[in-house]
Design a protein around this motif. Structure first.
Motif, PDB file in Angstrom:
ATOM      1  N   MET A   1      55.647 -24.673 138.350  1.00  0.00           N
ATOM      2  CA  MET A   1      56.929 -24.393 137.752  1.00  0.00           C
ATOM      3  C   MET A   1      57.207 -25.284 136.527  1.00  0.00           C
ATOM      4  N   PRO A   2      56.904 -26.602 136.568  1.00  0.00           N
ATOM      5  CA  PRO A   2      57.176 -27.425 135.385  1.00  0.00           C
ATOM      6  C   PRO A   2      56.396 -26.966 134.155  1.00  0.00           C
ATOM      7  N   ILE A   3      55.161 -26.500 134.363  1.00  0.00           N
ATOM      8  CA  ILE A   3      54.349 -26.056 133.221  1.00  0.00           C
ATOM      9  C   ILE A   3      54.950 -24.793 132.610  1.00  0.00           C
ATOM     10  N   THR A   4      55.332 -23.843 133.450  1.00  0.00           N
ATOM     11  CA  THR A   4      55.949 -22.608 132.962  1.00  0.00           C
ATOM     12  C   THR A   4      57.246 -22.907 132.222  1.00  0.00           C
ATOM     13  N   ALA A   5      58.052 -23.782 132.783  1.00  0.00           N
ATOM     14  CA  ALA A   5      59.316 -24.157 132.122  1.00  0.00           C
ATOM     15  C   ALA A   5      59.037 -24.838 130.786  1.00  0.00           C
ATOM     16  N   GLY A   6      58.040 -25.709 130.746  1.00  0.00           N
ATOM     17  CA  GLY A   6      57.704 -26.408 129.506  1.00  0.00           C
ATOM     18  C   GLY A   6      57.177 -25.470 128.434  1.00  0.00           C
ATOM     19  N   LEU A   7      56.306 -24.550 128.823  1.00  0.00           N
ATOM     20  CA  LEU A   7      55.783 -23.574 127.865  1.00  0.00           C
ATOM     21  C   LEU A   7      56.912 -22.715 127.303  1.00  0.00           C
ATOM     22  N   THR A   8      57.813 -22.291 128.181  1.00  0.00           N
ATOM     23  CA  THR A   8      58.951 -21.468 127.759  1.00  0.00           C
ATOM     24  C   THR A   8      59.871 -22.246 126.835  1.00  0.00           C
ATOM     25  N   LEU A   9      60.171 -23.490 127.187  1.00  0.00           N
ATOM     26  CA  LEU A   9      61.042 -24.298 126.344  1.00  0.00           C
ATOM     27  C   LEU A   9      60.396 -24.573 124.993  1.00  0.00           C
ATOM     28  N   TRP A 103      57.761 -34.504 135.437  1.00  0.00           N
ATOM     29  CA  TRP A 103      57.930 -34.689 133.998  1.00  0.00           C
ATOM     30  C   TRP A 103      56.634 -34.596 133.186  1.00  0.00           C
ATOM     31  N   PRO A 104      55.563 -35.300 133.553  1.00  0.00           N
ATOM     32  CA  PRO A 104      54.369 -35.256 132.704  1.00  0.00           C
ATOM     33  C   PRO A 104      53.843 -33.841 132.450  1.00  0.00           C
ATOM     34  N   ALA A 105      53.799 -32.992 133.466  1.00  0.00           N
ATOM     35  CA  ALA A 105      53.310 -31.619 133.269  1.00  0.00           C
ATOM     36  C   ALA A 105      54.274 -30.821 132.397  1.00  0.00           C
ATOM     37  N   PHE A 106      55.565 -30.972 132.645  1.00  0.00           N
ATOM     38  CA  PHE A 106      56.584 -30.283 131.853  1.00  0.00           C
ATOM     39  C   PHE A 106      56.510 -30.694 130.387  1.00  0.00           C
ATOM     40  N   CYS A 107      56.521 -31.991 130.140  1.00  0.00           N
ATOM     41  CA  CYS A 107      56.526 -32.506 128.776  1.00  0.00           C
ATOM     42  C   CYS A 107      55.220 -32.165 128.053  1.00  0.00           C
ATOM     43  N   ALA A 108      54.097 -32.228 128.754  1.00  0.00           N
ATOM     44  CA  ALA A 108      52.811 -31.872 128.143  1.00  0.00           C
ATOM     45  C   ALA A 108      52.834 -30.426 127.674  1.00  0.00           C
ATOM     46  N   ALA A 109      53.397 -29.538 128.483  1.00  0.00           N
ATOM     47  CA  ALA A 109      53.456 -28.123 128.104  1.00  0.00           C
ATOM     48  C   ALA A 109      54.306 -27.935 126.846  1.00  0.00           C
TER      49      ALA A 109
END
Length: 133
Positions: A1-9, A103-109
């Motif tokens: 979920m964090p990766i998908t949210a990060g890519l979308t953002l 955070w790290p996965a989200f921010c990386a995306a």
């Protein structure tokens, strides 16, 4: 979920910046890079440790943002991509208990999408000249 949210953002930020014309200002993406880099400093304050190391790293990314804002937009793209790599390595190399686990996965995306986009923009600017203001 964090990766998908990060890519979308990341895609949403790039699209909105393009649509609204924010990315015509040479300071927009350098500012984004400085803000992205500052979050780990905030987490260090929250976690009560790793402040000096996080400040040093954020200072390096701020330097890339400054250089990129002075006519080398590709450096900002590289800085965002490097920050994405830093996000992925962060949990293994820096003990900062203030960083949320996701955070790290989200921010990386976010960083990887924006870094790639900025490199594309930098290539366009190089070929076509800067966009009109």
């Amino acid at each position: 979920m964090p990766i998908t949210a990060g890519l979308t953002l990341g895609a949403g930020i790039a699209a909105t910046a393009r649509w609204a014309g924010y990315d015509r200002d040479r300071s927009f993406y350098p500012t984004v890079l400085m803000v992205v880099a500052s979050y780990y400093v905030l987490f260090a304050v929250m976690g009560g440790q790793a402040l000096s190391v996080e400040l040093a790293i954020a200072t390096g990314f701020t330097g890339l943002a400054w250089l990129g804002g002075r006519g080398r937009l590709w450096l900002v793209g590289v800085g965002l991509l490097l920050h994405g790599l830093f996000d992925l390595l962060h949990p293994a190399v820096i003990d900062n208990p203030g960083v949320p686990a996701w955070w790290p996965a989200f921010c990386a995306a976010v960083d990887l999408v924006l870094g790639g986009w900025v490199l594309l923009l930098a290539g366009r600017v190089r070929r076509n000249g800067p966009p009109p203001h």
